[in-house]
Design a protein around this motif. Structure first.
Motif, mmCIF file in Angstrom:
data_model
loop_
_atom_site.group_PDB
_atom_site.id
_atom_site.type_symbol
_atom_site.label_atom_id
_atom_site.label_comp_id
_atom_site.label_asym_id
_atom_site.label_seq_id
_atom_site.Cartn_x
_atom_site.Cartn_y
_atom_site.Cartn_z
ATOM 1 N N THR A 1 -9.299 -17.218 12.520
ATOM 2 C CA THR A 1 -10.441 -17.326 11.886
ATOM 3 C C THR A 1 -10.548 -18.797 11.125
ATOM 4 O OG1 THR A 1 -10.519 -15.212 10.997
ATOM 5 C CG2 THR A 1 -11.747 -16.169 9.777
ATOM 6 N N ILE A 2 -11.889 -19.273 11.600
ATOM 7 C CA ILE A 2 -12.334 -20.608 10.695
ATOM 8 C C ILE A 2 -13.028 -20.342 9.539
ATOM 9 C CG2 ILE A 2 -11.497 -22.106 12.743
ATOM 10 C CD1 ILE A 2 -14.779 -21.888 13.276
ATOM 11 N N VAL A 3 -13.767 -19.430 9.476
ATOM 12 C CA VAL A 3 -14.702 -19.067 8.406
ATOM 13 C C VAL A 3 -14.888 -17.739 8.137
ATOM 14 C CG1 VAL A 3 -16.937 -19.616 9.549
ATOM 15 C CG2 VAL A 3 -16.758 -20.032 7.152
ATOM 16 N N ALA A 4 -14.973 -17.216 7.076
ATOM 17 C CA ALA A 4 -15.278 -15.867 6.873
ATOM 18 C C ALA A 4 -16.097 -15.518 5.811
ATOM 19 C CB ALA A 4 -13.994 -15.026 6.516
ATOM 20 N N PHE A 5 -16.909 -14.351 5.939
ATOM 21 C CA PHE A 5 -17.788 -14.085 4.917
ATOM 22 C C PHE A 5 -17.698 -12.489 4.485
ATOM 23 C CE2 PHE A 5 -20.005 -17.239 7.298
ATOM 24 C CZ PHE A 5 -20.756 -17.856 6.439
ATOM 25 N N LEU A 6 -17.667 -12.192 3.126
ATOM 26 C CA LEU A 6 -17.700 -10.878 2.558
ATOM 27 C C LEU A 6 -18.705 -10.721 1.963
ATOM 28 C CD1 LEU A 6 -14.882 -8.896 1.519
ATOM 29 C CD2 LEU A 6 -15.749 -9.923 -0.573
ATOM 30 N N VAL A 7 -19.258 -9.388 2.209
ATOM 31 C CA VAL A 7 -20.570 -8.998 1.611
ATOM 32 C C VAL A 7 -20.588 -7.629 1.096
ATOM 33 C CG1 VAL A 7 -23.088 -8.340 1.971
ATOM 34 C CG2 VAL A 7 -21.879 -10.263 3.367
ATOM 35 N N PRO A 8 -20.548 -7.562 -0.283
ATOM 36 C CA PRO A 8 -20.302 -5.980 -0.815
ATOM 37 C C PRO A 8 -21.498 -4.954 -0.503
ATOM 38 C CG PRO A 8 -19.992 -7.658 -2.591
ATOM 39 C CD PRO A 8 -20.465 -8.238 -1.360
ATOM 40 N N LEU A 9 -21.447 -4.037 -0.194
ATOM 41 C CA LEU A 9 -22.507 -2.970 0.199
ATOM 42 C C LEU A 9 -22.987 -1.975 -0.969
ATOM 43 C CD1 LEU A 9 -21.356 -2.191 3.839
ATOM 44 C CD2 LEU A 9 -23.009 -4.057 3.191
ATOM 45 N N ASP A 10 -22.035 -1.427 -1.507
ATOM 46 C CA ASP A 10 -22.216 -0.360 -2.360
ATOM 47 C C ASP A 10 -22.257 -0.664 -4.019
ATOM 48 O OD1 ASP A 10 -22.259 1.193 -0.153
ATOM 49 O OD2 ASP A 10 -19.889 1.406 -0.272
ATOM 50 N N SER B 1 -17.342 -13.221 -8.852
ATOM 51 C CA SER B 1 -17.800 -11.880 -8.972
ATOM 52 C C SER B 1 -19.098 -11.769 -8.087
ATOM 53 C CB SER B 1 -18.112 -11.575 -10.573
ATOM 54 O OG SER B 1 -17.058 -11.663 -11.385
ATOM 55 N N LEU B 2 -19.320 -10.457 -7.202
ATOM 56 C CA LEU B 2 -20.318 -10.515 -6.336
ATOM 57 C C LEU B 2 -20.969 -9.286 -6.582
ATOM 58 C CD1 LEU B 2 -18.455 -11.364 -3.055
ATOM 59 C CD2 LEU B 2 -19.712 -12.782 -4.577
ATOM 60 N N GLN B 3 -22.177 -9.363 -6.701
ATOM 61 C CA GLN B 3 -22.967 -8.072 -6.640
ATOM 62 C C GLN B 3 -23.401 -7.427 -5.178
ATOM 63 O OE1 GLN B 3 -23.485 -6.248 -9.668
ATOM 64 N NE2 GLN B 3 -22.512 -8.110 -10.431
ATOM 65 N N ALA B 4 -23.926 -6.574 -5.172
ATOM 66 C CA ALA B 4 -23.894 -5.880 -3.886
ATOM 67 C C ALA B 4 -25.052 -6.756 -3.138
ATOM 68 C CB ALA B 4 -24.765 -4.548 -4.011
ATOM 69 N N LEU B 5 -24.803 -6.998 -1.840
ATOM 70 C CA LEU B 5 -25.676 -8.064 -0.843
ATOM 71 C C LEU B 5 -25.431 -9.264 -1.271
ATOM 72 C CD1 LEU B 5 -28.585 -5.788 0.121
ATOM 73 C CD2 LEU B 5 -26.239 -5.846 1.158
ATOM 74 N N ASP B 6 -24.680 -9.679 -1.886
ATOM 75 C CA ASP B 6 -24.250 -11.180 -2.166
ATOM 76 C C ASP B 6 -23.301 -11.612 -1.130
ATOM 77 O OD1 ASP B 6 -25.819 -11.710 -4.584
ATOM 78 O OD2 ASP B 6 -24.007 -11.453 -5.933
ATOM 79 N N ALA B 7 -23.146 -12.746 -0.771
ATOM 80 C CA ALA B 7 -22.198 -13.087 0.379
ATOM 81 C C ALA B 7 -21.284 -14.263 -0.255
ATOM 82 C CB ALA B 7 -22.885 -13.763 1.551
ATOM 83 N N LEU B 8 -19.867 -14.020 0.159
ATOM 84 C CA LEU B 8 -18.961 -14.974 -0.396
ATOM 85 C C LEU B 8 -18.393 -15.749 1.117
ATOM 86 C CD1 LEU B 8 -16.952 -16.647 -2.474
ATOM 87 C CD2 LEU B 8 -15.459 -14.626 -1.777
ATOM 88 N N MET B 9 -18.612 -16.954 1.112
ATOM 89 C CA MET B 9 -18.083 -17.762 2.334
ATOM 90 C C MET B 9 -16.786 -18.493 2.088
ATOM 91 S SD MET B 9 -20.020 -20.825 4.943
ATOM 92 C CE MET B 9 -19.791 -22.011 3.685
ATOM 93 N N LEU B 10 -15.859 -17.996 2.987
ATOM 94 C CA LEU B 10 -14.427 -18.629 2.489
ATOM 95 C C LEU B 10 -13.941 -19.195 3.749
ATOM 96 C CD1 LEU B 10 -11.886 -16.144 2.726
ATOM 97 C CD2 LEU B 10 -14.011 -15.363 1.531
ATOM 98 N N GLU B 11 -13.179 -20.569 3.425
ATOM 99 C CA GLU B 11 -12.285 -20.989 4.703
ATOM 100 C C GLU B 11 -11.251 -20.494 5.075
ATOM 101 O OE1 GLU B 11 -11.766 -25.124 3.478
ATOM 102 O OE2 GLU B 11 -13.666 -25.658 3.472
ATOM 103 N N ALA B 12 -10.923 -20.487 6.383
ATOM 104 C CA ALA B 12 -9.750 -19.794 6.736
ATOM 105 C C ALA B 12 -8.654 -19.968 5.944
ATOM 106 C CB ALA B 12 -9.489 -20.182 8.273
ATOM 107 N N THR B 13 -7.601 -18.889 5.823
ATOM 108 C CA THR B 13 -6.526 -19.201 4.966
ATOM 109 C C THR B 13 -5.569 -18.001 5.500
ATOM 110 O OG1 THR B 13 -5.491 -19.097 2.985
ATOM 111 C CG2 THR B 13 -7.258 -17.654 3.434
ATOM 112 N N GLN B 14 -4.228 -18.426 5.619
ATOM 113 C CA GLN B 14 -3.403 -17.326 5.889
ATOM 114 C C GLN B 14 -2.858 -16.383 4.552
ATOM 115 O OE1 GLN B 14 -1.457 -16.971 8.792
ATOM 116 N NE2 GLN B 14 -2.830 -18.499 9.781
ATOM 117 N N GLU B 15 -3.547 -16.872 3.323
ATOM 118 C CA GLU B 15 -3.311 -16.116 2.068
ATOM 119 C C GLU B 15 -3.950 -14.859 2.102
ATOM 120 O OE1 GLU B 15 -3.937 -18.955 -1.065
ATOM 121 O OE2 GLU B 15 -3.628 -20.602 -0.108
ATOM 122 N N LEU B 16 -3.441 -14.139 1.145
ATOM 123 C CA LEU B 16 -3.917 -12.833 0.786
ATOM 124 C C LEU B 16 -5.217 -12.999 0.103
ATOM 125 C CD1 LEU B 16 -0.707 -10.755 -0.061
ATOM 126 C CD2 LEU B 16 -2.058 -10.796 2.000
#
Length: 193
Positions: A136-145, A158-173
């Motif tokens: 993975t080189i880039v990822a997006f997390l989008v809360p739905l509910d 802190s994200l609300q429903a349908l906000d999007a967080l873009m993060l660079e690739a990482t091996q971290e948790l």
């Protein structure tokens, strides 16, 4: 780890490629690219009526229902219902696709990657821990509910429903805290190149 939040209420709506509706681009690569030049693109669309989808030759797509009762996609003559039970479908942008609403308007998350450059995976996740795939080189997390807190390197986003967080690739948790489901989209180089 570098991260960027895109607030749902700040997204700018633009006409679809075929002028049949509107879409709000979350992010695209390279930045400022057009429909003809993007390598990957994440967007949200509001669909209020039945109609054909734009053709995107050379593009792989995943459509995820995020609001509304559902839509049936006719892809090259085969019907695929997208509803709360089966909210996700991957298909080729080369395919003739027609959408028919099941019961009123919907909102969908649309992931597109240019074949030969990038590929993508989308999966549903819940509160807990996520680890991105090695390629993975880039990822997006989008809360739905509902709201989600995402902890990256001791910083809480802190994200609300349908906000999007873009993060660079990482091996971290990636630590996730929230209610309901979120979509995790991972983009990686196309291994065929």
């Amino acid at each position: 780890m570098t991260a960027r939040v895109f607030r749902n209420e700040d997204l700018v709506r633009v006409p679809w490629k075929n002028d049949g509706g509107t879409t709000a681009e979350v992010a695209a690569f390279p930045e400022g690219s057009t429909f003809e030049t993007f390598g990957w693109r994440i967007s949200m669309a509001d669909v209020a009526s039945d109609g054909p989808f734009s053709l995107f030759p050379g593009i792989d797509r995943t459509l995820i229902l995020v609001e509304g009762d559902g839509i049936e996609l006719d892809v090259e003559g085969i019907a695929y219902p997208l509803d709360k039970a089966t909210p996700k479908l991957s298909f080729s942008g080369d395919d003739i696709t027609i959408g028919r609403l099941l019961s009123g308007p919907i909102r969908d998350l649309n992931v597109m990657t240019r074949r030969g450059q990038f590929r993508h995976r989308a999966r549903f996740i819940e509160s807990g821990v996520a680890l991105l795939s090695d390629d993975t080189i880039v990822a997006f997390l989008v809360p739905l509910d509902g709201p989600f807190d995402v902890t990256l390197d001791s910083t809480i986003h802190s994200l609300q429903a349908l906000d999007a967080l873009m993060l660079e690739a990482t091996q971290e948790l990636v630590l996730l805290s929230g209610t309901g489901r979120a979509i995790l989209v991972e983009i990686s180089p196309d291994p065929s190149t």
